[in-house]
Scaffold this motif. Structure first.
Motif, PDB file in Angstrom:
ATOM      1  N   PRO A  75      37.080  44.376  33.650  1.00 27.52           N
ATOM      2  CA  PRO A  75      36.551  43.053  33.984  1.00 27.52           C
ATOM      3  C   PRO A  75      36.226  42.230  32.735  1.00 27.52           C
ATOM      4  O   PRO A  75      36.501  41.029  32.697  1.00 27.52           O
ATOM      5  CB  PRO A  75      35.275  43.364  34.774  1.00 27.52           C
ATOM      6  CG  PRO A  75      35.433  44.760  35.250  1.00 27.52           C
ATOM      7  CD  PRO A  75      36.267  45.448  34.228  1.00 27.52           C
ATOM      8  N   LEU A  76      35.686  42.886  31.704  1.00 28.13           N
ATOM      9  CA  LEU A  76      35.363  42.156  30.470  1.00 28.13           C
ATOM     10  C   LEU A  76      36.629  41.618  29.815  1.00 28.13           C
ATOM     11  O   LEU A  76      36.681  40.483  29.354  1.00 28.13           O
ATOM     12  CB  LEU A  76      34.624  43.067  29.485  1.00 28.13           C
ATOM     13  CG  LEU A  76      33.136  43.262  29.744  1.00 28.13           C
ATOM     14  CD1 LEU A  76      32.893  44.427  30.666  1.00 28.13           C
ATOM     15  CD2 LEU A  76      32.397  43.449  28.443  1.00 28.13           C
TER      16      LEU A  76
ATOM     17  N   PHE B  79      39.414  40.980  31.331  1.00 25.27           N
ATOM     18  CA  PHE B  79      39.930  39.946  32.220  1.00 25.27           C
ATOM     19  C   PHE B  79      39.171  38.631  32.039  1.00 25.27           C
ATOM     20  O   PHE B  79      39.743  37.545  32.118  1.00 25.27           O
ATOM     21  CB  PHE B  79      39.817  40.441  33.665  1.00 25.27           C
ATOM     22  CG  PHE B  79      40.261  39.448  34.690  1.00 25.27           C
ATOM     23  CD1 PHE B  79      41.576  39.013  34.746  1.00 25.27           C
ATOM     24  CD2 PHE B  79      39.356  38.944  35.617  1.00 25.27           C
ATOM     25  CE1 PHE B  79      41.983  38.097  35.706  1.00 25.27           C
ATOM     26  CE2 PHE B  79      39.763  38.032  36.572  1.00 25.27           C
ATOM     27  CZ  PHE B  79      41.081  37.606  36.612  1.00 25.27           C
ATOM     28  N   ASP B  80      37.864  38.721  31.800  1.00 29.92           N
ATOM     29  CA  ASP B  80      37.039  37.517  31.647  1.00 29.92           C
ATOM     30  C   ASP B  80      37.002  37.017  30.212  1.00 29.92           C
ATOM     31  O   ASP B  80      36.255  36.086  29.902  1.00 29.92           O
ATOM     32  CB  ASP B  80      35.605  37.796  32.126  1.00 29.92           C
ATOM     33  CG  ASP B  80      35.531  37.936  33.641  1.00 29.92           C
ATOM     34  OD1 ASP B  80      36.216  37.162  34.327  1.00 29.92           O
ATOM     35  OD2 ASP B  80      34.800  38.815  34.131  1.00 29.92           O
TER      36      ASP B  80
ATOM     37  N   GLU C 162      35.808  38.550  27.584  1.00 34.54           N
ATOM     38  CA  GLU C 162      34.525  38.863  26.952  1.00 34.54           C
ATOM     39  C   GLU C 162      34.588  40.158  26.134  1.00 34.54           C
ATOM     40  O   GLU C 162      33.566  40.663  25.689  1.00 34.54           O
ATOM     41  CB  GLU C 162      33.422  38.996  28.017  1.00 34.54           C
ATOM     42  CG  GLU C 162      33.301  37.801  28.943  1.00 34.54           C
ATOM     43  CD  GLU C 162      32.197  36.835  28.534  1.00 34.54           C
ATOM     44  OE1 GLU C 162      31.441  37.154  27.596  1.00 34.54           O
ATOM     45  OE2 GLU C 162      32.098  35.770  29.155  1.00 34.54           O
TER      46      GLU C 162
ATOM     47  N   GLY D  29      44.861  42.965  40.745  1.00 34.04           N
ATOM     48  CA  GLY D  29      43.958  42.644  41.849  1.00 34.04           C
ATOM     49  C   GLY D  29      42.933  41.592  41.448  1.00 34.04           C
ATOM     50  O   GLY D  29      42.672  40.643  42.201  1.00 34.04           O
ATOM     51  N   LEU D  30      42.363  41.736  40.259  1.00 34.56           N
ATOM     52  CA  LEU D  30      41.381  40.759  39.764  1.00 34.56           C
ATOM     53  C   LEU D  30      42.038  39.389  39.629  1.00 34.56           C
ATOM     54  O   LEU D  30      41.459  38.358  39.989  1.00 34.56           O
ATOM     55  CB  LEU D  30      40.837  41.193  38.396  1.00 34.56           C
ATOM     56  CG  LEU D  30      39.871  42.373  38.374  1.00 34.56           C
ATOM     57  CD1 LEU D  30      39.539  42.755  36.942  1.00 34.56           C
ATOM     58  CD2 LEU D  30      38.596  42.026  39.135  1.00 34.56           C
TER      59      LEU D  30
ATOM     60  N   LEU E  56      42.674  37.763  43.026  1.00 35.13           N
ATOM     61  CA  LEU E  56      41.440  37.219  43.604  1.00 35.13           C
ATOM     62  C   LEU E  56      41.086  35.886  42.940  1.00 35.13           C
ATOM     63  O   LEU E  56      40.754  34.910  43.609  1.00 35.13           O
ATOM     64  CB  LEU E  56      40.290  38.211  43.420  1.00 35.13           C
ATOM     65  CG  LEU E  56      38.973  37.770  44.058  1.00 35.13           C
ATOM     66  CD1 LEU E  56      39.065  37.803  45.577  1.00 35.13           C
ATOM     67  CD2 LEU E  56      37.818  38.627  43.580  1.00 35.13           C
ATOM     68  N   ARG E  57      41.184  35.853  41.607  1.00 37.81           N
ATOM     69  CA  ARG E  57      40.852  34.617  40.896  1.00 37.81           C
ATOM     70  C   ARG E  57      41.776  33.480  41.321  1.00 37.81           C
ATOM     71  O   ARG E  57      41.321  32.372  41.583  1.00 37.81           O
ATOM     72  CB  ARG E  57      40.956  34.828  39.388  1.00 37.81           C
ATOM     73  CG  ARG E  57      40.860  33.524  38.601  1.00 37.81           C
ATOM     74  CD  ARG E  57      40.707  33.747  37.130  1.00 37.81           C
ATOM     75  NE  ARG E  57      39.457  34.424  36.844  1.00 37.81           N
ATOM     76  CZ  ARG E  57      39.136  34.926  35.651  1.00 37.81           C
ATOM     77  NH1 ARG E  57      39.982  34.811  34.648  1.00 37.81           N
ATOM     78  NH2 ARG E  57      37.977  35.517  35.468  1.00 37.81           N
TER      79      ARG E  57
ATOM     80  N   ARG F 173      43.355  33.122  44.092  1.00 33.17           N
ATOM     81  CA  ARG F 173      43.027  32.664  45.452  1.00 33.17           C
ATOM     82  C   ARG F 173      41.771  31.798  45.430  1.00 33.17           C
ATOM     83  O   ARG F 173      41.702  30.771  46.102  1.00 33.17           O
ATOM     84  CB  ARG F 173      42.817  33.853  46.384  1.00 33.17           C
ATOM     85  CG  ARG F 173      44.105  34.564  46.736  1.00 33.17           C
ATOM     86  CD  ARG F 173      43.928  35.449  47.943  1.00 33.17           C
ATOM     87  NE  ARG F 173      43.791  34.674  49.186  1.00 33.17           N
ATOM     88  CZ  ARG F 173      43.781  35.230  50.391  1.00 33.17           C
ATOM     89  NH1 ARG F 173      43.864  36.522  50.537  1.00 33.17           N
ATOM     90  NH2 ARG F 173      43.661  34.467  51.461  1.00 33.17           N
ATOM     91  N   LEU F 174      40.755  32.245  44.667  1.00 34.72           N
ATOM     92  CA  LEU F 174      39.505  31.479  44.629  1.00 34.72           C
ATOM     93  C   LEU F 174      39.745  30.094  44.043  1.00 34.72           C
ATOM     94  O   LEU F 174      39.219  29.101  44.528  1.00 34.72           O
ATOM     95  CB  LEU F 174      38.442  32.225  43.816  1.00 34.72           C
ATOM     96  CG  LEU F 174      37.717  33.337  44.572  1.00 34.72           C
ATOM     97  CD1 LEU F 174      36.899  34.191  43.615  1.00 34.72           C
ATOM     98  CD2 LEU F 174      36.793  32.744  45.632  1.00 34.72           C
ATOM     99  N   ARG F 175      40.545  30.034  42.980  1.00 39.92           N
ATOM    100  CA  ARG F 175      40.749  28.731  42.337  1.00 39.92           C
ATOM    101  C   ARG F 175      41.634  27.827  43.182  1.00 39.92           C
ATOM    102  O   ARG F 175      41.454  26.622  43.209  1.00 39.92           O
ATOM    103  CB  ARG F 175      41.345  28.922  40.943  1.00 39.92           C
ATOM    104  CG  ARG F 175      40.284  29.516  40.023  1.00 39.92           C
ATOM    105  CD  ARG F 175      40.562  29.372  38.560  1.00 39.92           C
ATOM    106  NE  ARG F 175      39.434  29.980  37.837  1.00 39.92           N
ATOM    107  CZ  ARG F 175      39.511  30.523  36.630  1.00 39.92           C
ATOM    108  NH1 ARG F 175      40.660  30.504  35.972  1.00 39.92           N
ATOM    109  NH2 ARG F 175      38.448  31.037  36.060  1.00 39.92           N
TER     110      ARG F 175
END
Lengths: 184, 259
Positions: free
Chosen positions: B11-12, B14-15, B17, B42-43, B46-47, B49-51
């Motif tokens: 996740p870091l 991907f973001d 960070e 997958g991450l 999801l992003r 789709r959200l955006r």
């Protein structure tokens, strides 16, 4: 009263990040009317608090105020709901009480038919996870900024983000499988 | 790197960070691990789709109108006592632009300070030093080391005593006469101080280094004295005096407009 310079700065900043503020409020409170009022409250509060702004990330400072105003509204909303529950004559009380969350849920489910699947599942997430997803995925704030807005450690932001993502992925996946016809 | 570590770092990464070294290690793991690649996909799904699908609600015009109305109402009340001293629009915009630049610069340096938690302390220290310097000067026989109403005398006096001589300008015609200059200390740095007089008020202008400057537009009060920050040419400066708000605002504006 703070100086003219502080005032101008706050006005400028609030208008520049108004969409971000409203979007956060709209997702936290679930309706347009309250989100508008909450962001307006936040603006008035920011003007009064201009002198407490100590530099750093202006957007995080401003969104933190917006979020606090939204949480205050949610708190009174929940309190109102409790008051109804102990009221002996709910029918008379409901006539003049503001819209409670119960009304909202009905409204939401009704309008959700038209809204996208993602919107519905996102709105149904617990607030803790919803807000962190909005700030990260839609408003594109960094972990540090989110931590400042939510006034919590970065570690908590990271774990909530991970949990929120997992919950939303699961909800969307379950929906997808329930749509798949049998025998496929 | 094993999958457990990788799943914590994904996740870091991907973001955006994750630090560079760990990112390289993670990428090396991803090259050989289809499961972890799937998590990353997958991450990203999801992003996307959200955006694309989740609503980003734009602020309604009603809200903008309400804020503009408040703004206008406040400007109207503020204009009554300070009508002649309000900044012309162009000046105001230029100042606003300078803040934006300061913030952009600040965003580069501030995260490092924030993590140490020392930023606020350091800036408070600057304010304390500036006030202390002002009071010490008032208590001394003379608040300046070089006495001159001539900017062409004051500026050269600084040269050789400090690294960068400040821009010096006389505002006698506007009621703020240059009286002289001195050297003072802010933290461990020697800084030039320009001294102006306005009636019986003594005004000190501390010319600070970029690193020491308190946030622009921030005003600090202490025992009846007020400190206000302003950009003096390209250098941040702190103004200290016991003038009234209206006079101070006018002086800030004069200094800020000096080339």
């Amino acid at each position: 009263m703070s100086s003219i310079i502080d005032q101008g700065f706050i006005d400028d900043m609030a208008l520049r990040h108004l969409d971000a503020a409203y979007n956060l409020g709209r997702w936290l409170l679930g309706n347009e009317h309250e989100a508008t009022d909450a962001v307006h409250d936040a603006y008035l509060r920011a003007v009064r608090a201009a002198t407490t702004y100590a530099g750093g990330n202006e957007r995080a400072w401003w969104l933190a105020i917006v979020r606090n105003c939204c949480l205050a509204r949610l708190a009174t909303r929940n309190k109102t709901k409790r008051d109804i529950a102990i009221d002996d004559a709910p029918a008379t009380a409901e006539r003049w009480l503001p819209r409670s969350e119960a009304d909202d849920v009905e409204n939401r489910i009704d309008s959700a038919q038209r809204q996208s699947l993602v919107n519905r599942h996102l709105q149904e997430l617990p607030l803790n996870f919803r807000e962190v997803l909005i700030l990260r995925e839609i408003e594109e704030l960094s972990y540090r900024e989110i931590a400042d807005v939510l006034e919590m450690p970065i570690g908590t932001v990271m774990s909530r983000l991970a949990r929120g993502r997992a919950l939303l992925q699961k909800a969307l996946a379950e929906h997808a499988t329930s749509q798949v016809p049998h025998g496929l | 790197m094993d999958c457990k570590t990788a799943s914590e770092l994904l996740p870091l990464y991907f973001d955006g960070e994750l630090d560079r070294v760990s990112s390289r290690e993670l990428e090396a793991h991803l090259d050989g691990c289809a499961d972890c690649r799937d998590v990353l996909v997958g991450l990203d799904t999801l992003r996307t789709r959200l955006r694309d699908e989740a609503s980003r609600h734009a602020a309604p015009e009603l809200l903008r109108a309400r804020i503009r109305k408040d703004l206008a109402a406040r400007a109207a009340t503020a204009a009554t006592p300070t009508a002649t001293f309000r900044m012309p629009r162009a000046r105001w915009l230029a100042l606003a632009a300078s803040w934006v630049i300061m913030f952009a610069a600040g965003s580069v340096f501030v995260p490092a300070w924030n993590q140490a938690g020392a930023a606020g302390d350091a800036r408070d220290q600057v304010a304390r030093d500036v006030f202390a310097g002002h009071w010490r000067a008032l208590a001394a026989n003379s608040p300046y080391d070089v006495v001159s109403t001539d900017q062409h005398t004051v500026k050269p006096w600084f040269e050789g005593k400090i690294a960068v001589a400040p821009a010096v300008q006389d505002f006698a015609a506007q009621g703020f006469a240059l009286a002289g200059g001195r050297i003072d200390y802010v933290g461990s740095a020697r800084v030039p101080v320009l001294v102006y007089r306005h009636g019986h008020h003594v005004i000190d202008v501390f010319v600070l280094s970029q690193n020491d400057a308190p946030p622009q537009g921030k005003r600090i009060e202490s025992q009846g004295y007020v400190m206000e920050t302003v950009m003096l040419g390209s250098q941040p400066a702190a103004i200290v005096s016991d003038m009234g708000d209206v006079e101070l605002a006018r002086f800030v504006q004069l200094l800020g407009s000096a080339r």
